[in-house]
Design a protein around this motif. Structure first.
Motif, short mmCIF file in Angstrom:
data_model
loop_
_atom_site.label_atom_id
_atom_site.label_comp_id
_atom_site.label_asym_id
_atom_site.label_seq_id
_atom_site.Cartn_x
_atom_site.Cartn_y
_atom_site.Cartn_z
N ARG A 10 0.83 -1.22 0.00
CA ARG A 10 0.00 0.00 0.00
C ARG A 10 0.86 1.26 0.00
NH1 ARG A 10 -5.04 -1.28 0.08
NH2 ARG A 10 -5.78 -3.25 0.95
N ALA A 11 1.99 1.22 0.70
CA ALA A 11 2.88 2.39 0.72
C ALA A 11 3.50 2.63 -0.65
CB ALA A 11 3.97 2.19 1.77
N ILE A 12 3.84 1.55 -1.36
CA ILE A 12 4.36 1.72 -2.72
C ILE A 12 3.30 2.37 -3.60
CG2 ILE A 12 5.11 0.54 -4.82
CD1 ILE A 12 6.36 -1.62 -3.00
N LEU A 20 6.82 3.73 3.83
CA LEU A 20 7.80 2.69 3.47
C LEU A 20 8.90 2.61 4.52
CD1 LEU A 20 8.12 3.08 -0.39
CD2 LEU A 20 7.49 1.00 0.84
N ARG A 21 9.41 3.76 4.94
CA ARG A 21 10.46 3.77 5.95
C ARG A 21 9.96 3.21 7.28
NH1 ARG A 21 11.75 8.29 2.96
NH2 ARG A 21 13.89 8.28 2.20
N ALA A 22 8.69 3.45 7.59
CA ALA A 22 8.12 2.96 8.84
C ALA A 22 7.98 1.45 8.85
CB ALA A 22 6.75 3.61 9.08
N VAL A 23 7.76 0.83 7.70
CA VAL A 23 7.57 -0.62 7.65
C VAL A 23 8.90 -1.36 7.46
CG1 VAL A 23 7.10 -0.94 5.18
CG2 VAL A 23 5.95 -2.39 6.85
N LEU A 24 9.93 -0.68 6.98
CA LEU A 24 11.25 -1.30 6.79
C LEU A 24 12.16 -0.99 7.98
CD1 LEU A 24 11.97 -0.39 3.05
CD2 LEU A 24 11.31 -2.63 3.96
N ALA A 25 12.90 -1.99 8.43
CA ALA A 25 13.92 -1.74 9.45
C ALA A 25 14.99 -0.83 8.85
CB ALA A 25 14.54 -3.06 9.90
N ASP A 26 15.60 0.00 9.69
CA ASP A 26 16.65 0.91 9.19
C ASP A 26 17.74 0.16 8.46
OD1 ASP A 26 15.25 3.05 10.28
OD2 ASP A 26 16.39 3.00 12.16
N SER A 27 18.11 -0.99 9.01
CA SER A 27 19.08 -1.86 8.37
C SER A 27 18.31 -3.08 7.87
CB SER A 27 20.16 -2.29 9.37
OG SER A 27 21.07 -3.16 8.75
N VAL A 28 17.99 -3.07 6.58
CA VAL A 28 17.17 -4.11 5.98
C VAL A 28 18.01 -4.89 4.97
CG1 VAL A 28 16.26 -2.53 4.23
CG2 VAL A 28 14.98 -4.59 4.81
N VAL A 47 16.87 1.98 -0.24
CA VAL A 47 15.80 1.14 -0.81
C VAL A 47 14.61 2.01 -1.21
CG1 VAL A 47 14.11 -0.66 -0.29
CG2 VAL A 47 16.50 -0.95 0.41
N VAL A 48 14.21 2.90 -0.34
CA VAL A 48 13.04 3.75 -0.60
C VAL A 48 13.32 4.76 -1.70
CG1 VAL A 48 11.51 5.50 0.39
CG2 VAL A 48 12.09 3.44 1.72
N ASP A 49 14.39 5.55 -1.55
CA ASP A 49 14.63 6.68 -2.45
C ASP A 49 15.29 6.32 -3.77
OD1 ASP A 49 13.58 8.42 -0.52
OD2 ASP A 49 15.53 8.68 0.44
N LYS A 50 16.19 5.36 -3.74
CA LYS A 50 17.00 5.09 -4.94
C LYS A 50 16.58 3.84 -5.69
CE LYS A 50 20.76 7.69 -3.26
NZ LYS A 50 21.47 8.65 -3.69
N ILE A 51 15.64 3.09 -5.10
CA ILE A 51 15.16 1.89 -5.79
C ILE A 51 13.64 1.98 -5.97
CG2 ILE A 51 14.98 -0.63 -5.73
CD1 ILE A 51 17.64 -0.65 -4.11
N ILE A 52 12.89 1.81 -4.90
CA ILE A 52 11.43 1.69 -5.03
C ILE A 52 10.79 2.96 -5.58
CG2 ILE A 52 9.27 1.33 -3.79
CD1 ILE A 52 10.85 -0.55 -1.89
N LEU A 53 11.08 4.11 -4.98
CA LEU A 53 10.47 5.36 -5.45
C LEU A 53 11.37 6.10 -6.44
CD1 LEU A 53 8.75 6.63 -2.18
CD2 LEU A 53 7.82 5.23 -4.03
N ILE A 64 -0.35 5.04 -10.04
CA ILE A 64 -0.36 3.65 -9.58
C ILE A 64 -1.66 3.35 -8.84
CG2 ILE A 64 0.76 1.93 -8.11
CD1 ILE A 64 3.34 3.54 -8.39
N GLU A 65 -2.26 2.22 -9.19
CA GLU A 65 -3.44 1.74 -8.47
C GLU A 65 -3.17 0.31 -8.03
OE1 GLU A 65 -8.04 0.42 -9.37
OE2 GLU A 65 -6.98 1.66 -10.84
#
Length: 120
Positions: A10-12, A20-28, A47-53, A64-65
């Motif tokens: 849902r965050a994606i 996304l940051r809230a659901v991922l551990a800082d070190s994932v 992961v959030v800034d340079k890959i997923i988003l 996106i839906e």
């Protein structure tokens, strides 16, 4: 009950970096396979800034839906599958990802994703 995997999907779809940051551990421990590339990282911000988003679902990809999300568990490993409909000026496309993850303290600490790529 909403799983971390569903929150991730849902965050994606919402392009919500904070969620996304809230659901991922800082070190994932992140690994993903998309058509043509293998992605790895151990840093949630990357992961959030340079890959997923970034290249995956950045605003350049269109709207996106979230069309489907399914969750389950295999032993201690959780799984989530999700399908997005992506509408851009050029075309409507579908993309599906299947992820397997573990969580500690309600945050995903290991995740492995396989992606279908954008399909017409």
């Amino acid at each position: 009950m909403t799983t971390q995997g569903e929150l991730f999907a849902r965050a994606i779809a919402a392009r919500d970096a904070g969620a996304l940051r809230a659901v991922l551990a800082d070190s994932v421990a992140f690994e993903a396979l998309t058509p043509g590339r293998h992605w790895t990282s151990t840093d949630a911000d990357e992961v959030v800034d340079k890959i997923i988003l970034g290249p995956w679902f950045g605003t350049h990809q269109g709207d996106i839906e979230l069309r489907a999300v399914n969750t389950g568990q295999v032993g201690d490993c959780h799984e989530v599958g999700y399908r997005f409909h992506v509408r851009s000026a050029d075309a409507d496309r579908m993309v599906e990802q299947q992820a397997y993850y573990t969580a500690r303290d309600d945050r995903i600490d290991t995740i492995r994703i396989v992606c279908s790529g954008y399909q017409g």
